[in-house]
Motif scaffolding. Sequence first.
Motif, mmCIF file in Angstrom:
data_model
loop_
_atom_site.group_PDB
_atom_site.id
_atom_site.type_symbol
_atom_site.label_atom_id
_atom_site.label_comp_id
_atom_site.label_asym_id
_atom_site.label_seq_id
_atom_site.Cartn_x
_atom_site.Cartn_y
_atom_site.Cartn_z
ATOM 1 N N ASP A 1 0.843 -1.186 0.000
ATOM 2 C CA ASP A 1 0.000 0.000 0.000
ATOM 3 C C ASP A 1 0.885 1.246 0.000
ATOM 4 O O ASP A 1 1.870 1.312 0.749
ATOM 5 C CB ASP A 1 -0.911 0.031 1.230
ATOM 6 C CG ASP A 1 -1.899 -1.122 1.241
ATOM 7 O OD1 ASP A 1 -2.747 -1.166 0.346
ATOM 8 O OD2 ASP A 1 -1.809 -1.973 2.144
ATOM 9 N N ALA A 2 0.516 2.223 -0.816
ATOM 10 C CA ALA A 2 1.213 3.507 -0.860
ATOM 11 C C ALA A 2 0.245 4.598 -0.425
ATOM 12 O O ALA A 2 -0.845 4.719 -0.974
ATOM 13 C CB ALA A 2 1.741 3.791 -2.249
ATOM 14 N N GLU A 3 0.661 5.373 0.562
ATOM 15 C CA GLU A 3 -0.159 6.469 1.088
ATOM 16 C C GLU A 3 0.565 7.779 0.788
ATOM 17 O O GLU A 3 1.656 8.027 1.293
ATOM 18 C CB GLU A 3 -0.363 6.288 2.590
ATOM 19 C CG GLU A 3 -1.232 7.327 3.247
ATOM 20 C CD GLU A 3 -1.331 7.102 4.744
ATOM 21 O OE1 GLU A 3 -2.186 6.289 5.167
ATOM 22 O OE2 GLU A 3 -0.543 7.721 5.482
ATOM 23 N N VAL A 4 -0.036 8.614 -0.057
ATOM 24 C CA VAL A 4 0.577 9.880 -0.475
ATOM 25 C C VAL A 4 -0.065 11.024 0.314
ATOM 26 O O VAL A 4 -1.289 11.085 0.458
ATOM 27 C CB VAL A 4 0.390 10.112 -1.981
ATOM 28 C CG1 VAL A 4 1.172 11.343 -2.433
ATOM 29 C CG2 VAL A 4 0.833 8.882 -2.769
ATOM 30 N N ARG A 5 0.779 11.941 0.784
ATOM 31 C CA ARG A 5 0.282 13.058 1.587
ATOM 32 C C ARG A 5 1.154 14.283 1.331
ATOM 33 O O ARG A 5 2.236 14.173 0.749
ATOM 34 C CB ARG A 5 0.343 12.704 3.078
ATOM 35 C CG ARG A 5 1.757 12.505 3.600
ATOM 36 C CD ARG A 5 1.814 11.982 5.012
ATOM 37 N NE ARG A 5 3.177 11.944 5.524
ATOM 38 C CZ ARG A 5 4.055 10.989 5.274
ATOM 39 N NH1 ARG A 5 3.700 9.963 4.514
ATOM 40 N NH2 ARG A 5 5.270 11.037 5.782
ATOM 41 N N GLN A 6 0.642 15.436 1.755
ATOM 42 C CA GLN A 6 1.474 16.633 1.740
ATOM 43 C C GLN A 6 2.481 16.515 2.874
ATOM 44 O O GLN A 6 2.157 16.078 3.977
ATOM 45 C CB GLN A 6 0.601 17.873 1.886
ATOM 46 C CG GLN A 6 -0.293 18.090 0.682
ATOM 47 C CD GLN A 6 -1.292 19.225 0.859
ATOM 48 O OE1 GLN A 6 -2.039 19.513 -0.052
ATOM 49 N NE2 GLN A 6 -1.331 19.865 2.006
ATOM 50 N N ALA A 7 3.713 16.898 2.604
ATOM 51 C CA ALA A 7 4.790 16.677 3.574
ATOM 52 C C ALA A 7 4.711 17.621 4.767
ATOM 53 O O ALA A 7 5.303 17.340 5.806
ATOM 54 C CB ALA A 7 6.149 16.823 2.884
ATOM 55 N N GLU A 8 3.996 18.725 4.645
ATOM 56 C CA GLU A 8 3.935 19.715 5.718
ATOM 57 C C GLU A 8 2.492 20.144 5.957
ATOM 58 O O GLU A 8 1.643 20.062 5.074
ATOM 59 C CB GLU A 8 4.784 20.943 5.350
ATOM 60 C CG GLU A 8 6.247 20.636 5.088
ATOM 61 C CD GLU A 8 6.996 21.839 4.543
ATOM 62 O OE1 GLU A 8 6.377 22.921 4.423
ATOM 63 O OE2 GLU A 8 8.196 21.714 4.234
ATOM 64 N N GLY A 9 2.269 20.632 7.179
ATOM 65 C CA GLY A 9 0.944 21.176 7.497
ATOM 66 C C GLY A 9 -0.110 20.099 7.611
ATOM 67 O O GLY A 9 -0.011 19.199 8.447
ATOM 68 N N ASN A 10 -1.109 20.160 6.765
ATOM 69 C CA ASN A 10 -2.201 19.191 6.770
ATOM 70 C C ASN A 10 -1.731 17.931 6.059
ATOM 71 O O ASN A 10 -1.720 17.850 4.831
ATOM 72 C CB ASN A 10 -3.417 19.798 6.065
ATOM 73 C CG ASN A 10 -4.659 18.923 6.177
ATOM 74 O OD1 ASN A 10 -4.584 17.763 6.557
ATOM 75 N ND2 ASN A 10 -5.799 19.484 5.838
#
Length: 419
Positions: free
Chosen positions: A304-313
């Motif tokens: 599974d790959a979970e992509v997110r913004q690296a900072e803040g939200n």
Amino acid sequence: MSVRTAAAIAVVAGVVTTLLPLSATAASAAPTTDDHAVLRTEMGAPVPSGPLTRGGATETFDLTVKNPTGKAVTYKPWLLLDPNGPSRLQEDDVVFKVDAVDAPATKSSIGQQDGEWQGTFFPAAGSPESDSGFDIPANGKMTWKVTLGLGANYPTNNGDFNFTATSYNNSVAKGGADSHVFKVDPQTKTGELKTWFKQISSGKDGQEQRAYLDLHYQATGDGTFATALATSLSVSHPGGQDADFRLQAMIDDRWQDLKVEDSRYELPRIPKGFGAASGIHTLPLRISLGKDTKLTKKTTITMDAEVRQAEGNTYPLKTVSVKFPLIPIVEPVDTPSTAPSTAPSTTPSATPSATPTVRPAVATSTGNTNVTTTGSSTGSLANTGAGSSNGLYAGLAAALVALGAAAAWLGRRRRGTSA
């Protein structure tokens, strides 16, 4: 009304503590009057009218909450913003303030349940954690003035949004929550973040069984991400055996091990500014089972790959999954060699030779160098190298010696007979 808004209005007991205090219970979230949600919200036209701009002027509108029943009903405000675009909103991406008009003194705050932007307000004497609300009197109403605008960093890849006034204690009637679409200028063609796996191969690679996969990223629409994109990988399999996964990524043109922490592998970040013009970003991956694996047969692995913004939200933007087979490493089994030793023996044979030992002849340098010497099972002829003629001359010399001895014997026999 979006799917998220509809779901939020229908089910509110699961709101996280960024918005609701721990004291909030299912009982407080239940309908408050005769087991029915009865309140209605009304939003006035925003002033000034027109689209919002990043870092520009704010707009205000009246929010009125009406109670058409004969009993007071507690209203716990919940204002939901449904963004249009791939970026998660930070708290300061939207300007938000609430002031009382025909209501008790009021304070406001911003929450981010499930990564979404949402606003709430409460009596000034309380706090966001106090879970206090406003008692809307029987057959009465209360009114507030809501101020809304865009922060300077409102994502360039996000556009218009829908704003809905409801409640987190389910006191607003079904279909009774008003909403308004706020336009954003300049107009943006919003897209999405696409992420997917492509399995390249799975099988034996040299001495190991490996699976090769590519993880792809692509952004569509206008604008770019204002922060870097981070990705966490998790790998699992059926059963509780230790798999001893070995996961590597192609970084700086070479395979590098990925470190695992809390059962997750962090991939290299995609720098901020990723957008449609960046094209497809591809990260090659490969995985195998280490020597300490307890898996003993071919097993289906899930990644599974979970992509997110690296900072803040940092709530996940996208989650994708892939399944593939892996086979444990098969260690080679050492077996004794059956080939005869090439080392010369220092012990003479105990079996007597049936053939007389022939003494070697002296080799000369005038022999035929094109003659190939073949090995013999008897005798002790010396071989000085490829193409040597020593063996041939030694054989001829031995034959001549034998013939000479025979001739001498015959001569003696004849003399004895004639006497």
